[in-house]
Design an enzyme around this catalytic site. Structure first.
Site, PDB file in Angstrom:
ATOM      1  N   GLU A 144      -5.108  -8.171  -0.296  1.00  0.00           N
ATOM      2  CA  GLU A 144      -5.759  -7.809   0.960  1.00  0.00           C
ATOM      3  C   GLU A 144      -7.144  -7.245   0.677  1.00  0.00           C
ATOM      4  OE1 GLU A 144      -3.449  -5.553   3.910  1.00  0.00           O
ATOM      5  OE2 GLU A 144      -5.220  -4.282   4.133  1.00  0.00           O
ATOM      6  N   GLU A 149       0.752  -1.247   0.000  1.00  0.00           N
ATOM      7  CA  GLU A 149       0.000   0.000   0.000  1.00  0.00           C
ATOM      8  C   GLU A 149       0.789   1.308   0.000  1.00  0.00           C
ATOM      9  OE1 GLU A 149      -2.987  -0.258   3.059  1.00  0.00           O
ATOM     10  OE2 GLU A 149      -4.125  -1.692   1.869  1.00  0.00           O
TER      11      GLU A 149
END
Length: 372
Positions: A293, A205
């Site tokens: 995720e 991320e």
């Protein structure tokens, strides 16, 4: 997801306005956009770390999914993940929370239970880097590496795929810790060279203004380190905006590295049709997306679960053989945690949160040859 910080830290995420338009040529490698992730804020207590096995009755009867998967080498062709016979393979699994804070969930018994009872074929080991207790801050590097090895070995023992996740978050610019990352991935790829179980997620991320150019520059330094030890390992690459900016990676993909996929993250209660359509468009254009995720809650990792949205997401991913991994193996007091008790080895239905029950049942009801 937007992980709330480790103990004592405040969740650092703001909603990202997405404007995704996909126009990619078939066969290009793509990138994923990631949402803000929430990390666990509460460290487990000693009582939470105890297994609840003592005195626990045997598991209630349950449908046993067909999951006699033997791990095989995986190859990326266009948007698809394939085995050596060119059959589509789909990975479906679970992610740990930060292993520095919830190490008790890194064990072969739990992984075996989740394979047997849920039908997973993949585990993701999230090792935070820039947070409190992280690998590049004040964490014990040696102990964290041992814990990653423990998790990889446990997954291999259970015939599972395992994602080694360099879980950056507040350390926005990946180039800040590129030398540490090189040493870490050199050790891991050396120790597990030739093991088809092991997948490397080199950057979680990117956020906080991190550009695609910075992510690409980082990746182009880390990938050769892994390739020097393992020419065929599957490598997952993230992109800015919490692994949600697919367009940026598609416009400037990494070339010449081979066997790459690009990660995308979503949280079903917050992200709906627009981002899902971007994912589908990317894959239909030949862009390799891996959802390393996701959760059923808000991107903060908390709040009520949205099963209708989750159903739409997983249906789309199953239809396109997109691999996915749910967040998170912990009993943290938040909606995205998978456990409500301190059980860490042989969880039963009574140990599971609403998110966990929904996901377990979905996996068992949607098992196919591609994901067994």
């Amino acid at each position: 997801m937007r992980h709330a910080g480790q103990p004592g830290l405040v969740a650092r995420v703001a909603r990202i306005a997405m404007a995704l338009a996909i126009g990619m040529a078939v066969g290009m490698t793509g990138a994923c956009g990631s949402q803000p992730a929430t990390t666990a804020t509460n460290q487990p207590t000693a009582s939470e770390e105890k297994s609840a096995n003592n005195g626990k009755q045997s598991a209630e009867p349950s449908e046993q999914p067909t999951n006699s998967t033997t791990v095989v080498p995986l190859y990326v062709k266009g948007a698809k993940l394939l085995d050596e016979q060119n059959h589509p393979r789909q990975l479906r699994g679970v992610s740990t929370h930060g292993i520095a804070w919830f190490p008790q969930y890194v064990n072969a018994e739990l992984f075996g239970n989740l394979k047997r009872e849920w039908g997973i074929n993949t585990v993701r080991l999230a090792m935070y880097t820039g947070e409190e207790g992280g690998y590049t801050t004040d964490g014990n590097k040696e102990e964290l590496r041992k814990l990653v090895h423990q998790g990889v070995d446990a997954a291999i023992k259970q015939d599972l795929y395992v994602i080694v996740d360099w879980h950056t978050l507040s350390d926005n610019n990946p180039l800040i810790s590129v030398d540490e990352a090189k040493r870490f991935f050199d050790e891991m790829s050396h120790d597990y060279a030739g093991k088809p179980n092991v997948i490397y997620e080199i950057r979680n991320e990117p956020n906080g203004g991190t550009t695609r150019a910075q992510v690409k520059q980082y990746a182009e330094q880390i990938i050769p380190v892994i390739r020097a030890n393992d020419k065929n390992a599957l490598i997952l690459v993230g992109t800015p905006n919490w692994c949600q900016n697919i367009e940026a990676a598609g416009a400037d993909p990494i070339t010449g590295a081979g066997n790459l996929m690009y990660t995308m993250h979503f949280y079903a209660a917050e992200y709906h049709e627009e981002l899902r359509n971007a994912m589908v468009s990317a894959v239909e254009s030949g862009f390799p997306v891996f959802v390393s995720e996701f959760g059923l809650t808000q991107a903060s990792g908390d709040g009520a679960i949205d099963t209708a949205s989750a159903q739409a997401w997983l249906n789309a991913m199953d239809e396109h053989d997109i691999s996915y991994v749910i967040w998170n193996l912990s009993n943290k007091n938040e909606g995205s945690a998978l456990f409500v008790t301190g059980e860490t080895r042989n969880p039963q239905t009574s140990d599971l949160t609403a998110e966990a029950k929904w996901y377990r049942d979905y996996l068992k009801q949607h098992a196919t040859e591609a994901n067994r």
